[in-house]
Design a protein around this motif. Structure first.
Motif, PDB file in Angstrom:
ATOM      1  N   SER A   1       2.016  -2.537  -6.038  1.00 13.36           N
ATOM      2  CA  SER A   1       1.478  -1.036  -5.595  1.00 13.36           C
ATOM      3  C   SER A   1       0.804  -0.292  -6.449  1.00 13.36           C
ATOM      4  CB  SER A   1       2.851  -0.361  -4.989  1.00 13.36           C
ATOM      5  OG  SER A   1       3.719  -0.391  -6.213  1.00 13.36           O
ATOM      6  N   MET A   2       1.190  -0.717  -7.909  1.00 13.74           N
ATOM      7  CA  MET A   2       0.420   0.272  -8.841  1.00 13.74           C
ATOM      8  C   MET A   2      -1.123  -0.255  -8.934  1.00 13.74           C
ATOM      9  SD  MET A   2       2.713   0.024 -12.182  1.00 13.74           S
ATOM     10  CE  MET A   2       3.098  -1.726 -11.995  1.00 13.74           C
TER      11      MET A   2
ATOM     12  N   THR B   1      -3.427  -8.866  -8.291  1.00 15.87           N
ATOM     13  CA  THR B   1      -4.823  -7.611  -8.039  1.00 15.87           C
ATOM     14  C   THR B   1      -4.800  -7.352  -6.749  1.00 15.87           C
ATOM     15  OG1 THR B   1      -6.783  -7.033  -8.913  1.00 15.87           O
ATOM     16  CG2 THR B   1      -6.785  -9.264  -8.164  1.00 15.87           C
ATOM     17  N   VAL B   2      -5.175  -6.068  -6.464  1.00  9.07           N
ATOM     18  CA  VAL B   2      -5.494  -5.504  -5.319  1.00  9.07           C
ATOM     19  C   VAL B   2      -7.017  -5.123  -5.054  1.00  9.07           C
ATOM     20  CG1 VAL B   2      -4.914  -3.998  -3.229  1.00  9.07           C
ATOM     21  CG2 VAL B   2      -3.011  -4.915  -4.959  1.00  9.07           C
ATOM     22  N   VAL B   3      -7.584  -5.678  -4.028  1.00 10.28           N
ATOM     23  CA  VAL B   3      -8.877  -5.350  -3.769  1.00 10.28           C
ATOM     24  C   VAL B   3      -9.043  -4.433  -2.478  1.00 10.28           C
ATOM     25  CG1 VAL B   3     -11.538  -6.328  -3.667  1.00 10.28           C
ATOM     26  CG2 VAL B   3      -9.740  -7.402  -4.963  1.00 10.28           C
TER      27      VAL B   3
ATOM     28  N   ALA C   1      -6.804   1.057  -6.833  1.00 10.06           N
ATOM     29  CA  ALA C   1      -7.805   0.696  -6.095  1.00 10.06           C
ATOM     30  C   ALA C   1      -8.253   1.524  -5.053  1.00 10.06           C
ATOM     31  CB  ALA C   1      -7.501  -0.786  -5.457  1.00 10.06           C
ATOM     32  N   MET C   2      -7.233   2.123  -4.385  1.00 13.45           N
ATOM     33  CA  MET C   2      -7.400   3.161  -3.197  1.00 13.45           C
ATOM     34  C   MET C   2      -8.039   4.180  -4.014  1.00 13.45           C
ATOM     35  SD  MET C   2      -6.879   2.158  -0.276  1.00 13.45           S
ATOM     36  CE  MET C   2      -6.751   3.860   0.375  1.00 13.45           C
ATOM     37  N   SER C   3      -7.472   4.731  -5.097  1.00 12.31           N
ATOM     38  CA  SER C   3      -8.036   5.886  -5.537  1.00 12.31           C
ATOM     39  C   SER C   3      -9.601   5.619  -5.840  1.00 12.31           C
ATOM     40  CB  SER C   3      -7.363   6.454  -6.726  1.00 12.31           C
ATOM     41  OG  SER C   3      -7.903   7.425  -7.461  1.00 12.31           O
TER      42      SER C   3
ATOM     43  N   MET D   1       0.755  -1.222  -0.106  1.00 19.17           N
ATOM     44  CA  MET D   1       0.198   0.091  -0.059  1.00 19.17           C
ATOM     45  C   MET D   1       0.791   1.082  -0.078  1.00 19.17           C
ATOM     46  SD  MET D   1      -2.909  -1.320  -0.202  1.00 19.17           S
ATOM     47  CE  MET D   1      -3.980  -0.002  -0.069  1.00 19.17           C
ATOM     48  N   ARG D   2       2.121   1.149   0.755  1.00 17.27           N
ATOM     49  CA  ARG D   2       2.869   2.442   0.462  1.00 17.27           C
ATOM     50  C   ARG D   2       3.942   2.302  -0.591  1.00 17.27           C
ATOM     51  NH1 ARG D   2       6.410   2.131   4.383  1.00 17.27           N
ATOM     52  NH2 ARG D   2       5.826   0.085   5.581  1.00 17.27           N
ATOM     53  N   ALA D   3       3.819   1.513  -1.417  1.00 21.14           N
ATOM     54  CA  ALA D   3       4.643   1.263  -2.724  1.00 21.14           C
ATOM     55  C   ALA D   3       6.008   1.225  -2.380  1.00 21.14           C
ATOM     56  CB  ALA D   3       4.341   2.574  -3.438  1.00 21.14           C
ATOM     57  N   GLU D   4       6.335   0.389  -1.385  1.00 25.26           N
ATOM     58  CA  GLU D   4       7.686   0.024  -0.905  1.00 25.26           C
ATOM     59  C   GLU D   4       8.023  -1.464  -1.270  1.00 25.26           C
ATOM     60  OE1 GLU D   4       8.257   1.242   3.125  1.00 25.26           O
ATOM     61  OE2 GLU D   4       7.817   3.517   2.655  1.00 25.26           O
TER      62      GLU D   4
END
Length: 373
Positions: free
Chosen positions: A249-250, A165-167, A255-257, A141-144
């Motif tokens: 992270s992409m 994929t992230v949900v 998904a967060m946006s 989630m923090r793109a790390e």
């Protein structure tokens, strides 16, 4: 008896011979402690309590990682069997029945003790795994994400080099056990899952080779739909499919946006593909969504030529009327219809569909703004 028990293990348990010298030495200590413990337990005076579980204190807790519970049961069964055989051979006939009954009661206590040891170890591993899983999800989630994160995920059984994929959705009111419930149902679907509750959000990272197909978006949304009962109220947004956990992270960002902007389209489906929320994401300040609209929709439309961009803008300006657009463009209505079909082929969006028209209108606006700079 210890020597006889070890000989029986060598003979009856094929996997015992494959153990290292250190593991075999620890098992020898446990067997000797168990046999000595039986003697003490049988000879104990009334009121004196001898705990059979103490036999496992002779071995380090790390032994539970190298020897499974099933193997431990085999060891206990073999040792008890040897003791019973020795009782029938070495003890007086008058004592055999009493000792045989005693060993049955003692072995029952030992079995419960073994189960307790492994249950405690499983709880500790479960707590550690949950923390490790939360760290992996947080890194995504923090793109790390890097190879270190992938290595940590592999200790949780994660398969590398599989599409991801992230949900993202709202966490249920009672989030206790939500992550475990998601993992259990994901296993039934033969899908790898990493999940964590972050504040009011429930984040689930899904991976399966099936996401490599051309219909990846449909499969991802389908998987999320089948897991949707574990989320709280509100929209559930599915991020784009990426090649590996390193790139997750992409997917998480989209998904967060989308989850933040989904309230602007309450008429949409509960489980929604992040790309279907491009207008709402762009208006809420998502720069990636604005660039996608400008570069992936407006750009191809402008590059296609054939007055497609002009026709699209004119058609939208005239309320989706083919005849009015034809008059404004001084062309035949069939020419407009042909161009509308070409627009859909180029962009993937149909100007005749109200929702698609909204996407095209915003893409044209953002594309023109970007071109004027």
């Amino acid at each position: 008896m210890t020597t006889a028990a070890l000989a029986a293990m060598e003979e009856r348990l094929p996997w015992f011979s494959a153990l290292g010298a250190e593991e075999r030495s620890w098992i020898t200590l446990v067997a000797r402690s168990g046999i000595d413990g039986f003697v003490q337990w049988f000879a104990a005076e009334p009121g004196r309590r001898v705990v059979p579980a103490a036999m496992f204190d002779a071995a380090p807790r790390t032994l539970t990682r190298k020897i499974s519970l099933r193997q431990t049961v085999d060891l206990v069964r073999t040792t008890v069997g040897v003791v019973e055989e020795q009782i029938q051979v070495a003890m007086p006939r008058t004592d055999r029945q009493v000792l045989s009954t005693a060993i049955i009661h003692y072995s029952r206590e030992v079995a419960f003790a073994a189960a307790e040891v492994y249950a405690r170890a499983a709880e500790q591993r479960g707590t550690w795994d949950a923390r490790l899983e939360a760290l992996v999800v947080d890194a995504v989630m923090r793109a790390e994400t890097d190879e270190t994160v992938v290595s940590r995920a592999s200790t949780l059984g994660w398969q590398a080099r599989t599409p991801v994929t992230v949900v993202v959705g709202t966490a249920p009111a009672d989030a206790t056990g939500a992550a475990e419930d998601v993992r259990r149902d994901a296993e039934r679907l033969r899908v790898s899952a990493l999940t964590a509750v972050q504040g009011e959000r429930l984040v689930v990272i899904l991976s399966t080779p099936e996401l490599a197909a051309q219909t990846a978006s449909e499969k991802a949304v389908g998987l999320a739909t089948r897991l949707s009962s574990h989320f709280g109220k509100g929209p559930i947004v599915v991020g784009p499919v990426v090649d590996d956990l390193v790139d997750a992270s992409m997917s998480a960002r989209a998904a967060m946006s989308g989850h933040r902007a989904a309230d602007a389209w309450p008429e949409g489906p509960r489980v929604i593909w992040a790309s279907d929320l491009l207008p709402e994401r762009a208006l809420s300040g998502d720069g990636h969504a604005r660039r996608t609209l400008s570069q992936d929709i407006y750009g191809p439309l402008e590059a296609a030529g054939g007055d497609l961009l002009t026709t699209c803008a004119c058609f939208l300006d005239h309320g989706g009327s083919v005849e009015a657009s034809a008059r404004a463009l001084y062309v035949h209505a069939n020419t407009v219809r042909y161009r509308l079909k070409r627009i859909q082929d180029v962009t993937g969006y149909s100007p005749s569909d109200p929702r698609d028209a909204y996407v095209l209108r915003l893409a044209i606006t953002l594309g023109r703004l970007a071109s004027s700079r």
